[in-house]
Design an enzyme around this catalytic site. Structure first.
Site, short mmCIF file in Angstrom:
data_model
loop_
_atom_site.label_atom_id
_atom_site.label_comp_id
_atom_site.label_asym_id
_atom_site.label_seq_id
_atom_site.Cartn_x
_atom_site.Cartn_y
_atom_site.Cartn_z
N LYS A 47 -57.34 2.02 -20.00
CA LYS A 47 -57.98 0.71 -20.12
C LYS A 47 -58.68 0.38 -18.81
CE LYS A 47 -55.93 -2.56 -23.27
NZ LYS A 47 -55.03 -3.69 -23.36
C1 E4P Z 1 -55.51 -5.94 -25.73
O1 E4P Z 1 -55.60 -4.77 -25.56
C2 E4P Z 1 -54.67 -6.87 -24.94
O2 E4P Z 1 -53.50 -6.18 -24.56
C3 E4P Z 1 -54.21 -8.06 -25.71
O3 E4P Z 1 -54.69 -8.04 -27.03
C4 E4P Z 1 -54.41 -9.36 -25.02
O4 E4P Z 1 -53.93 -10.38 -25.84
P1 E4P Z 1 -53.57 -11.85 -25.33
O5 E4P Z 1 -54.83 -12.62 -25.24
O6 E4P Z 1 -52.65 -12.38 -26.38
O7 E4P Z 1 -52.89 -11.69 -23.99
#
Ligand code: E4P
Length: 218
Positions: free
Chosen positions: A83
């Site tokens: 990521k």
């Molecule tokens: C995506 O890859 C993230 O880990 C996640 O969806 C973030 O979600 P949030 O906005 O609930 O923290």
């Protein structure tokens, strides 16, 4: 449509994996911090449970730091995806890592501009955060339609991961739009299994069955 689970919790991953509905996992620094375990070790354990892509995020902010971290994370297992936050440095890192065969997932994406740039950079995955947009009062579903429109209009290799999913409606809208993947928190996945009519219907069937049995015994 593929389902990823958005968690770093091993029990949650195992439970959904056993149901046969999980195609991959996404984590982020917050989700890993919640578990309190050493992150590399935790990612290794997740990769042992799930065959599909498992995203782990870099912490560095410069291209050099991100590339160095990504190369280390990629050694954990063959299904690790890196990521990378959407920044100029991040996009440069994607341009370096993808040709090396290291898959990237461009994260913290909040606009159509960012989707188009990440796709042009050759990211394997792009993660628009729809829940956070919704929290800011934006129409997150219209936004998703436009993101998919952009990707479908060209021969980009990137797959869209609908991220920051807050409710089951988000998953269904993603499916209607034809999003490649939704990464879904455990609680939302769990809710997708439930319907009061199913529970009531099952209870009624069993009651009627028992009534028949006692009638037959008389
Ligand atoms: C995506 O890859 C993230 O880990 C996640 O969806 C973030 O979600 P949030 O906005 O609930 O923290």
């Amino acid at each position: 449509m593929k389902f990823f689970i958005d968690t770093a919790n091993l029990d949650q991953i195992k439970e959904m994996q056993e149901l046969g509905i999980i195609d991959g996992v996404t984590t982020n620094p917050t989700l890993l911090a919640k578990e309190g375990a050493e992150p590399t070790e935790q990612l290794r354990k997740i990769c042992e449970i799930v065959d599909g892509p498992v995203s782990g995020e870099v912490i560095g902010l410069t291209t050099e730091e991100m590339v160095k971290e990504a190369r280390e994370l990629a050694k954990i297992a063959s299904n690790i995806v890196i990521k990378i936050p959407f920044t100029k440095d991040g996009i440069k890192a994607v341009n370096i890592l993808e040709p090396e065969g290291i898959k990237t997932n461009v994260t913290l994406v909040f606009s159509q501009n960012q989707v188009l740039i990440a796709a042009k950079a050759g990211a394997s995955y792009i993660s628009p955060f729809i829940g956070r947009l919704m929290d800011n009062g934006q129409n997150e579903i219209d936004f998703l339609w436009e993101c998919m429109d952009i990707l479908n209009s060209y021969d980009f290799k990137s797959e869209l991961i609908v991220a920051s999913v807050r409710n089951t409606r988000h998953v269904i809208e993603s499916a209607k739009i034809g999003a490649h993947i939704a990464t879904i928190p455990f609680a939302v996945l769990d809710k997708m299994f439930k319907h009061p009519n199913t529970d009531q219907g099952l209870e009624d069937f069993l009651k009627d069955w028992e009534k028949l049995q006692s009638k037959l015994k008389k």
